[in-house]
Design an enzyme around this catalytic site. Sequence first.
Site, short mmCIF file in Angstrom:
data_model
loop_
_atom_site.label_atom_id
_atom_site.label_comp_id
_atom_site.label_asym_id
_atom_site.label_seq_id
_atom_site.Cartn_x
_atom_site.Cartn_y
_atom_site.Cartn_z
N LEU A 7 -28.33 33.30 -16.86
CA LEU A 7 -26.93 33.72 -16.85
C LEU A 7 -26.52 34.09 -18.28
O LEU A 7 -26.93 33.42 -19.23
CB LEU A 7 -26.04 32.58 -16.34
CG LEU A 7 -24.53 32.77 -16.44
CD1 LEU A 7 -23.86 32.38 -15.13
CD2 LEU A 7 -23.92 31.95 -17.56
N HIS A 38 -6.91 20.92 -24.90
CA HIS A 38 -8.08 21.74 -25.23
C HIS A 38 -9.35 20.91 -25.13
O HIS A 38 -10.36 21.36 -24.61
CB HIS A 38 -7.95 22.33 -26.64
CG HIS A 38 -6.78 23.26 -26.80
ND1 HIS A 38 -6.50 24.26 -25.89
CD2 HIS A 38 -5.79 23.34 -27.74
CE1 HIS A 38 -5.41 24.92 -26.27
NE2 HIS A 38 -4.96 24.37 -27.38
N ASP A 86 -6.87 29.08 -18.83
CA ASP A 86 -5.48 28.86 -19.25
C ASP A 86 -4.91 27.56 -18.70
O ASP A 86 -5.34 27.08 -17.64
CB ASP A 86 -4.63 30.06 -18.76
CG ASP A 86 -3.30 30.14 -19.48
OD1 ASP A 86 -3.15 29.54 -20.56
OD2 ASP A 86 -2.38 30.80 -18.94
#
Length: 262
Positions: free
Chosen positions: A142, A48, A31
């Site tokens: 991962l 962004h 965020d």
Amino acid sequence: MNDLKPVAKPGVAMPKFGTGPVPAHVAIVMDGNGRWANARGLTRIEGHKAGELALLDVVAGAIQAGVKNLTVFAFSTENWKRSPEEVRFLMGYNVDVLRRRRDQLNAWGVRIRWAGRRPRLWGSVIRELEAAAQLTAANKTLTLTMCVNYGSRIELVDAVNEIVAKAARGELKPGSITEKNLTKHLNSSYLPDVDLFIRSSGEQRISNFLLWQSAYAELVFDQTPWPDFSRETLWKAISDFTNRDRRFGAAVDKPAKRSRGK
Ligand code: IPE
Ligand code: IPE
Ligand code: MG
């Protein structure tokens, strides 16, 4: 392709963590992109764009730390409320990032998965997410779950609807549903519970992210806006986590020794 393994940034050493284990599952609400950009006189879209490298660095840092599952919130079921321009940008941007980065992530041994809803999500985004998942399906280092058009409540509602349909077909007995069983019907059923829940940018809320899965997560709210986030910020949160006492409702009686004369 092993030469592409994420390496520590020069001069940036991983700290010594606390006594507890490293979290098996870290979830991050990425965020603060818009505020970061606006504060610099830039548009939200520029914010962004600046988040891409933060994500890559955090994935590298998670691998270095030994985290096995990293789940990131990229677009929520509520984010459709944003301006058509921002939504359009974010859809295209998700496609671009996946295309640009999937080979690098693949070389790092990252398995990419998608959690979220199909309805309303752009076909191009779904195709790209599925292609990345297919390419990286065998990787074991991962698991990176990209939550795109994800909302935790609707994920639960979808699971309940699936269960009810199974019961109606006679495949499940009413009254037989357990916590484990409900979890199995979630979009993200392959993931363990969230151990560490991080939100960047100083906001202190969950915003409909992994509600069921985070029932006992440790929460870290970091002030850093997402574009400035890095592996070091992640390591700080992991370090904090490894020093916490997770009790899961249990308790240990340990009265402190009182000194004489008191
Ligand atoms: C997070 O940053 C990214 C997405 C929700 C896609 P924001 O866009 O929410 O940035 P702020 O919170 O408005 O600063
Ligand atoms: C949550 O952030 C969603 C993502 C990071 C993708 P928001 O910025 O949309 O959340 P609110 O609106 O501040 O709660
Ligand atoms: Mg926000």
